[in-house]
Motif scaffolding. Structure first.
Motif, PDB file in Angstrom:
ATOM      1  N   HIS A  58      42.366  41.033  42.125  1.00 44.31           N
ATOM      2  CA  HIS A  58      42.416  39.573  41.992  1.00 44.31           C
ATOM      3  C   HIS A  58      43.766  39.144  41.444  1.00 44.31           C
ATOM      4  O   HIS A  58      44.454  39.922  40.773  1.00 44.31           O
ATOM      5  N   GLU A  60      44.584  37.167  38.931  1.00 48.97           N
ATOM      6  CA  GLU A  60      44.699  37.217  37.469  1.00 48.97           C
ATOM      7  C   GLU A  60      44.803  38.674  36.999  1.00 48.97           C
ATOM      8  O   GLU A  60      45.570  39.005  36.102  1.00 48.97           O
ATOM      9  N   CYS A  97      37.067  34.503  37.817  1.00 43.69           N
ATOM     10  CA  CYS A  97      35.699  34.964  38.091  1.00 43.69           C
ATOM     11  C   CYS A  97      35.049  35.541  36.838  1.00 43.69           C
ATOM     12  O   CYS A  97      35.713  36.101  35.966  1.00 43.69           O
ATOM     13  N   ARG A 100      31.835  39.511  40.069  1.00 46.37           N
ATOM     14  CA  ARG A 100      32.445  39.876  41.343  1.00 46.37           C
ATOM     15  C   ARG A 100      31.422  40.637  42.166  1.00 46.37           C
ATOM     16  O   ARG A 100      30.819  41.597  41.678  1.00 46.37           O
ATOM     17  N   CYS A 107      37.674  38.829  35.990  1.00 45.11           N
ATOM     18  CA  CYS A 107      38.929  38.433  35.336  1.00 45.11           C
ATOM     19  C   CYS A 107      38.699  37.743  33.998  1.00 45.11           C
ATOM     20  O   CYS A 107      39.520  37.879  33.084  1.00 45.11           O
TER      21      CYS A 107
HETATM   22 ZN   LIG Z   1      38.779  37.559  39.333  1.00 44.39          ZN
END
Ligand SMILES: [Zn+2]
Ligand SMILES: Nc1nc(=O)c(N)c(NC[C@H](O)[C@H](O)[C@H](O)COP(=O)(O)O)[nH]1
Length: 190
Positions: A58, A60, A97, A100, A107
């Motif tokens: 991701h 982040e 998020c 996931r 994150c």
């Molecule tokens: Zn994330």
């Protein structure tokens, strides 16, 4: 200030545009900025975009991993780089998020892990709520608040952020998202 936040949020969109379109995630960009009294405009400490680093990564997550790598420390040690007097803000085009579908570490948990007393990431600014494509009713903001991390949702650039995020998704998903936003009075009809 809001102009400063919008400046960094627009940089997250430029970063998101570097992400290869995939129908199983969103294209997101992230910028980690340190603000101090001598530098109120902020200093960019790290950037990231979805899938920038190898694996199912991701935006982040990439920005945090790169921050640790750039200083040759481990991610749990990131707090040493982010003293409380340097008010560190993480800008991400899409709400971080807290779940996931892949089961990878969300994150929000990675952001919370940077905290150590008052050091670490103090604030998260995002430009769009997570669409319900994968995870409905995201609990990210609740988790951030519970961890003592401020968050701010600035919807000014939301339409462009979602268009970039959902590149690669089939049209009906994108249209469903636009419908939902219009019902919420978000995106004006094209
Ligand atoms: Zn994330
Ligand atoms: N804030 C954010 N930054 C990202 O870089 C990214 N890709 C997502 N996406 C959120 C979405 O909920 C997850 O992509 C799906 O839940 C699938 O999970 P994986 O990504 O495969 O772990 N969200």
């Amino acid at each position: 200030s809001k102009e400063t936040s919008l400046k960094y949020l627009s940089q997250t969109i430029d970063l998101a545009k570097k992400s290869p379109p995939k129908s199983t995630n969103f294209r997101v960009g992230c910028v980690i900025v340190s603000f101090s009294s001598v530098n109120p405009a902020g200093t960019i400490l790290s950037t990231g975009y979805t899938l920038e680093l190898p694996g199912n990564t991701h935006a982040e997550q990439c920005a945090l991993t790169k921050l640790a790598d750039n200083f040759a420390i481990t991610e749990p040690e990131i707090f040493t780089l982010l003293p409380s007097e340097a008010h560190t803000t993480l800008y991400t085009s899409l709400e971080p998020c807290n779940l996931r579908l892949s089961g990878n570490l969300p994150c929000v948990q990675r952001i919370i892990a940077t905290r150590h007393n008052d050091s670490g990431i103090q604030k998260v600014v995002f430009g769009a709520k997570e669409p319900s494509t994968f995870v409905k009713d995201s609990q990210s903001c609740k988790a951030l608040t519970e961890a003592g991390i401020e968050w701010e949702y600035l919807p000014d650039l939301e339409e462009e952020i979602l268009k970039v995020a959902m590149e690669g998704h089939d049209k009906k998903d994108v249209e469903a998202e636009q419908q939902q936003k219009q019902q919420q009075g978000g995106i004006q009809p094209r």
